[in-house]
Write an enzyme that holds these catalytic residues in place. Structure first.
Site, PDB file in Angstrom:
ATOM      1  N   ASP A   8     -22.199  12.432  37.532  1.00 34.61           N
ATOM      2  CA  ASP A   8     -22.855  11.713  38.700  1.00 34.61           C
ATOM      3  C   ASP A   8     -22.625  10.410  39.035  1.00 34.61           C
ATOM      4  O   ASP A   8     -21.303   9.745  38.200  1.00 34.61           O
ATOM      5  CB  ASP A   8     -24.588  11.873  38.588  1.00 34.61           C
ATOM      6  CG  ASP A   8     -24.913  11.005  37.721  1.00 34.61           C
ATOM      7  OD1 ASP A   8     -24.421  10.238  37.057  1.00 34.61           O
ATOM      8  OD2 ASP A   8     -26.179  11.115  37.771  1.00 34.61           O
ATOM      9  N   CYS A  65     -23.278  11.257  32.817  1.00 33.52           N
ATOM     10  CA  CYS A  65     -24.366  10.700  33.751  1.00 33.52           C
ATOM     11  C   CYS A  65     -24.764   9.520  32.998  1.00 33.52           C
ATOM     12  O   CYS A  65     -24.076   8.815  32.166  1.00 33.52           O
ATOM     13  CB  CYS A  65     -25.532  11.564  34.086  1.00 33.52           C
ATOM     14  SG  CYS A  65     -26.815  12.042  32.739  1.00 33.52           S
ATOM     15  N   THR A  67     -27.541   8.439  31.478  1.00 33.20           N
ATOM     16  CA  THR A  67     -27.790   8.562  29.967  1.00 33.20           C
ATOM     17  C   THR A  67     -27.160   9.778  29.251  1.00 33.20           C
ATOM     18  O   THR A  67     -27.119   9.824  27.932  1.00 33.20           O
ATOM     19  CB  THR A  67     -29.480   8.850  29.972  1.00 33.20           C
ATOM     20  OG1 THR A  67     -29.781  10.070  30.534  1.00 33.20           O
ATOM     21  CG2 THR A  67     -30.235   7.545  30.606  1.00 33.20           C
ATOM     22  N   HIS A  98     -22.066  23.168  13.449  1.00 31.29           N
ATOM     23  CA  HIS A  98     -22.923  24.079  13.291  1.00 31.29           C
ATOM     24  C   HIS A  98     -23.463  24.455  14.202  1.00 31.29           C
ATOM     25  O   HIS A  98     -24.167  25.871  14.101  1.00 31.29           O
ATOM     26  CB  HIS A  98     -24.116  23.143  12.560  1.00 31.29           C
ATOM     27  CG  HIS A  98     -23.789  22.785  11.224  1.00 31.29           C
ATOM     28  ND1 HIS A  98     -24.750  22.191  10.190  1.00 31.29           N
ATOM     29  CD2 HIS A  98     -22.864  22.962  10.418  1.00 31.29           C
ATOM     30  CE1 HIS A  98     -23.929  22.083   9.095  1.00 31.29           C
ATOM     31  NE2 HIS A  98     -22.906  22.315   9.122  1.00 31.29           N
ATOM     32  N   ASN A  99     -23.490  24.120  15.670  1.00 29.53           N
ATOM     33  CA  ASN A  99     -24.059  24.659  16.750  1.00 29.53           C
ATOM     34  C   ASN A  99     -23.347  25.281  17.793  1.00 29.53           C
ATOM     35  O   ASN A  99     -23.754  25.848  18.889  1.00 29.53           O
ATOM     36  CB  ASN A  99     -24.952  23.532  17.375  1.00 29.53           C
ATOM     37  CG  ASN A  99     -25.576  22.534  16.516  1.00 29.53           C
ATOM     38  OD1 ASN A  99     -25.606  21.333  16.398  1.00 29.53           O
ATOM     39  ND2 ASN A  99     -26.582  23.480  15.623  1.00 29.53           N
ATOM     40  N   ARG A 132     -23.505  31.164   8.248  1.00 27.26           N
ATOM     41  CA  ARG A 132     -24.926  31.310   8.519  1.00 27.26           C
ATOM     42  C   ARG A 132     -25.321  30.395   9.875  1.00 27.26           C
ATOM     43  O   ARG A 132     -26.224  30.730  10.368  1.00 27.26           O
ATOM     44  CB  ARG A 132     -25.700  30.297   7.265  1.00 27.26           C
ATOM     45  CG  ARG A 132     -25.212  29.030   7.127  1.00 27.26           C
ATOM     46  CD  ARG A 132     -25.819  28.223   5.911  1.00 27.26           C
ATOM     47  NE  ARG A 132     -25.644  26.956   6.030  1.00 27.26           N
ATOM     48  CZ  ARG A 132     -24.392  26.091   5.593  1.00 27.26           C
ATOM     49  NH1 ARG A 132     -23.396  27.001   5.321  1.00 27.26           N
ATOM     50  NH2 ARG A 132     -24.335  25.028   5.477  1.00 27.26           N
ATOM     51  N   HIS A 133     -24.287  29.593  10.286  1.00 27.79           N
ATOM     52  CA  HIS A 133     -24.469  28.977  11.638  1.00 27.79           C
ATOM     53  C   HIS A 133     -24.286  30.058  12.708  1.00 27.79           C
ATOM     54  O   HIS A 133     -25.127  29.732  13.947  1.00 27.79           O
ATOM     55  CB  HIS A 133     -23.594  27.776  11.655  1.00 27.79           C
ATOM     56  CG  HIS A 133     -23.705  26.934  10.526  1.00 27.79           C
ATOM     57  ND1 HIS A 133     -24.517  26.207  10.146  1.00 27.79           N
ATOM     58  CD2 HIS A 133     -22.800  26.447   9.501  1.00 27.79           C
ATOM     59  CE1 HIS A 133     -24.614  25.425   9.153  1.00 27.79           C
ATOM     60  NE2 HIS A 133     -23.358  25.636   8.682  1.00 27.79           N
ATOM     61  N   ARG A 136     -27.775  31.295  13.380  1.00 31.19           N
ATOM     62  CA  ARG A 136     -28.783  30.646  14.085  1.00 31.19           C
ATOM     63  C   ARG A 136     -28.549  30.410  15.447  1.00 31.19           C
ATOM     64  O   ARG A 136     -29.311  30.114  16.546  1.00 31.19           O
ATOM     65  CB  ARG A 136     -28.597  29.151  13.477  1.00 31.19           C
ATOM     66  CG  ARG A 136     -29.448  29.147  11.675  1.00 31.19           C
ATOM     67  CD  ARG A 136     -29.075  28.256  10.998  1.00 31.19           C
ATOM     68  NE  ARG A 136     -29.472  28.499   9.707  1.00 31.19           N
ATOM     69  CZ  ARG A 136     -28.852  28.083   8.696  1.00 31.19           C
ATOM     70  NH1 ARG A 136     -28.138  27.008   8.991  1.00 31.19           N
ATOM     71  NH2 ARG A 136     -29.585  28.172   7.465  1.00 31.19           N
TER      72      ARG A 136
HETATM   73  C1  RB5 Z   1     -29.085   8.181  37.870  1.00 32.37           C
HETATM   74  O1  RB5 Z   1     -29.860   6.978  38.406  1.00 32.37           O
HETATM   75  C2  RB5 Z   1     -29.554   8.653  36.546  1.00 32.37           C
HETATM   76  O2  RB5 Z   1     -30.802   9.128  36.635  1.00 32.37           O
HETATM   77  C3  RB5 Z   1     -28.611   9.959  35.935  1.00 32.37           C
HETATM   78  O3  RB5 Z   1     -27.354   9.348  35.747  1.00 32.37           O
HETATM   79  C4  RB5 Z   1     -29.060  10.345  34.507  1.00 32.37           C
HETATM   80  O4  RB5 Z   1     -29.110   9.057  33.731  1.00 32.37           O
HETATM   81  C5  RB5 Z   1     -30.140  11.107  34.446  1.00 32.37           C
HETATM   82  O5  RB5 Z   1     -30.476  11.500  33.476  1.00 32.37           O
END
Ligand code: RB5
Length: 150
Positions: A8, A65, A67, A98-99, A132-133, A136
């Site tokens: 994004d 994004c 975060t 593992h995942n 084993r993974h 799961r």
């Molecule tokens: C956008 O501002 C922000 O919310 C998005 O990039 C992201 O971090 C959401 O989880």
């Protein structure tokens, strides 16, 4: 190998560093955008990249994004997607080993470009160990299919 890539507006500044890693390894990139800094809704790009991975068009996918959190939550709503949001390389490695994570999400407001590149490289360098993974991961899929595990 084809890799789905999506971001994004909050992730756009980190995309060139991720593209550099993928291009250096010779992967074909399916870039679902966004391509501008205009505010947009990350679930739209997340779904496009996740559909490409779930359908087999792309082997793996990388999402960015602000975060890594929102875009990973959205991707994980697509059946067959195991998207991990990582801020350090150990979890990135283990999410493959593992995942059997098939998508990686990172945060441009969390990581510098060198840390992000290391996480992406580590994630790509590791393979699912099965055994084993696998049991799961199959149980995760069973939850996805509406089965009760208890
Ligand atoms: C956008 O501002 C922000 O919310 C998005 O990039 C992201 O971090 C959401 O989880």
């Amino acid at each position: 190998m084809k890799i789905a890539l999506a971001n994004d507006h909050g992730g756009i500044d980190l995309k060139p560093a991720v593209r550099d890693v993928l291009e250096a390894r010779g992967y074909e990139i399916c870039d679902f955008g966004t391509f501008t800094t205009d505010s947009c809704d990350y679930p739209v790009m997340a779904q496009q990249a996740a559909d490409a991975v779930a359908s087999g068009k792309c082997a793996l996918g990388i999402l960015i994004c602000g975060t890594g959190v929102g875009i990973s939550l959205a991707a994980n709503k697509v059946k067959g997607i195991r998207c991990v949001c990582c801020s350090e390389p150990y979890s990135a490695a283990m999410s493959r080993r593992h995942n059997n994570a098939n998508m990686l999400a990172i945060g441009a407001r969390v990581l510098g470009s060198e840390a992000a590149k290391l996480i992406v490289e580590t994630w790509l360098d590791n393979e699912f160990e099965g055994e084993r993974h696998q049991r799961r991961v199959d149980l995760i899929t069973a939850i996805e299919n509406g089965e009760k595990l208890y």
